[in-house]
Design a protein around this motif. Structure first.
Motif, mmCIF file in Angstrom:
data_model
loop_
_atom_site.group_PDB
_atom_site.id
_atom_site.type_symbol
_atom_site.label_atom_id
_atom_site.label_comp_id
_atom_site.label_asym_id
_atom_site.label_seq_id
_atom_site.Cartn_x
_atom_site.Cartn_y
_atom_site.Cartn_z
ATOM 1 N N LYS A 252 0.827 -1.204 0.000
ATOM 2 C CA LYS A 252 0.000 0.000 0.000
ATOM 3 C C LYS A 252 0.862 1.255 0.000
ATOM 4 O O LYS A 252 2.038 1.239 0.358
ATOM 5 N N ASP A 290 -10.465 -0.815 -5.914
ATOM 6 C CA ASP A 290 -11.210 -0.980 -4.660
ATOM 7 C C ASP A 290 -10.316 -1.099 -3.435
ATOM 8 O O ASP A 290 -10.772 -0.830 -2.312
ATOM 9 N N ASN A 291 -9.052 -1.487 -3.613
ATOM 10 C CA ASN A 291 -8.215 -1.776 -2.453
ATOM 11 C C ASN A 291 -6.916 -0.969 -2.375
ATOM 12 O O ASN A 291 -6.368 -0.798 -1.275
ATOM 13 N N THR A 294 -7.462 3.934 -2.436
ATOM 14 C CA THR A 294 -8.389 4.343 -1.380
ATOM 15 C C THR A 294 -7.638 5.135 -0.313
ATOM 16 O O THR A 294 -6.435 4.951 -0.118
ATOM 17 N N GLU A 296 -7.749 4.695 2.807
ATOM 18 C CA GLU A 296 -7.240 3.757 3.811
ATOM 19 C C GLU A 296 -5.882 3.181 3.411
ATOM 20 O O GLU A 296 -5.060 2.856 4.257
#
Length: 398
Positions: A252, A290-291, A294, A296
């Motif tokens: 990420k 979607d992952n 984001t 987050e």
């Protein structure tokens, strides 16, 4: 008639004597401010001369001539306005060319003694309309306006943070014209791009060739040599995929704290070579949206441009074109980097439709060991033309 003439002369003289004349330092063609002030004279100006004017004319880098005199106020102000007119690669009044012509005005007694500082001199408003107010500051810089937004006012822009410069070049000053408009738009404090490319890249990888892990590491090392990874520059996330996205391979945006070394370590740890099953690129793109893209996962707000970068050595087995269209609907760009050896015309056409077009598809160069200079040059030519777009404000990382 004789008595009338005498009366007019007396009246005019009494009016002139009632006006306290402005006093200015005067000299003609001195080679320095010191020489001018030593050899020049302080003179009383004529009643219509209510400004002291200083002109600095530089013909060569080391040779200049100084002129100081009384001047009618509007004429002096108009001359001073010419300081910021385009000339050569910058302005008429400059410090970066061999020739320069600067005019400074002020309106108090002997205000033009010693060296002249044009932008700190008193600028009297010209007749006309006020300009729109300038902002109090610009991100990573500051604005100083002499006489606010009134006609004739001069605003100066200065960048206060390291590596920032006023862009467009040569627009460090701005003048409010008497028609109520500024000479040019407010500039920004920008940075060189590259290495400062403000972008969030979500990457999806499918590598089935031998040595794929080290090839990926090599790609990122080359990328990091050109672009700076930072909260106010490039950020990268990624996932590997085969028939499905491999969640254990996810890296990420907020996982490595913009450390290039840590990112490479994570790539080596999580890279998946020769994944099983089909090449379902469409599913991987949807997973990335979607992952990875984001808040987050650390993606930044809407001011920061975003892209999905696809690295694959095989054509897609699912409907990757539909998934890529969803990416574009969000305003993101799609790049495709092909890492295989041979590519058919059908695969090439598929790649062009998945990416934002033919110009957004790049092919691995076995001899060079990278995607060639055209990839980096394309980014520079298409995303680095406006340094103002690559300035992150304090609130943009959230």
């Amino acid at each position: 008639m004789t008595m009338l003439r005498i009366f007019i002369v007396v009246l005019v003289c009494s009016l002139f004597n009632g006006h306290e004349a402005l006093k200015c330092m005067t000299c003609q063609g001195s080679t320095s401010f010191e020489e001018c002030d030593v050899n020049g004279q302080i003179r009383e100006c004529m009643p219509n001369q209510n400004s002291c004017e200083t002109v600095v004319r530089r013909m060569q880098k080391e040779r200049q001539l100084i002129f100081k005199q009384c001047k009618e106020q509007s004429a002096c102000n108009m001359n001073q306005l010419q300081n910021t007119r385009l000339s050569g690669r910058s302005k008429q009044c400059n410090s970066d060319q061999t020739s320069s012509f600067c005019t400074c005005c002020c309106d108090t007694d002997i205000c033009n003694i010693a060296a002249a500082t044009c932008h700190s001199a008193i600028v009297q408003p010209l007749p006309g309309n006020n300009c729109p107010s300038q902002p109090k500051n610009i991100p990573h810089g500051e604005i100083t306006c002499y006489n606010g937004n009134k006609p004739g006012s001069v605003c100066q822009y200065k960048c206060s943070d390291v590596n920032y410069f006023v862009y467009p070049f040569g627009q460090e000053t701005n003048v409010c014209r008497n028609n109520g408009t500024w000479e040019h738009e407010t500039p920004c404090c920008g940075r060189n791009c590259p290495p400062y490319l403000v972008y969030d890249f979500g990457c999806v990888f499918h590598v089935s060739i031998p040595g794929g892990r080290e090839r990926i590491v090599s790609i990122f090392k080359g990328f990091f040599e050109v672009d700076i990874v930072a909260e106010d520059s490039v950020k990268v996330s990624l996932v590997f995929f085969g028939d499905t996205p491999i969640e254990s391979s996810v890296i990420k945006f907020n996982e490595y704290e913009t450390s290039k070394v840590r990112f490479i370590e994570l790539v080596r740890e999580r890279a998946v070579e020769k994944p099983k099953g089909s090449v379902n690129l469409g599913a991987a793109i949807k997973f990335a949206l979607d992952n990875l893209m984001t808040p987050e996962a650390g993606v930044r707000n809407e001011r920061v441009q975003k892209a999905i970068s696809i690295f694959t050595d095989h054509a897609a087995d699912d409907d990757a074109i539909a998934a890529a269209n969803e990416v574009r609907k969000r305003g993101y760009t799609v790049f495709l980097y092909y890492m295989g050896k041979a590519v058919s015309n059908a695969d090439r056409e598929q790649f062009n439709q998945i990416a934002n077009g033919e110009d957004y598809v790049f092919f691995y160069d076995e001899a060079a060991g990278n995607f060639g200079v055209e990839s980096g040059q394309f980014l520079k030519d298409n995303f680095c033309t406006q340094p103002c777009d690559h300035v992150v404000h304090e609130h943009d990382s959230t």
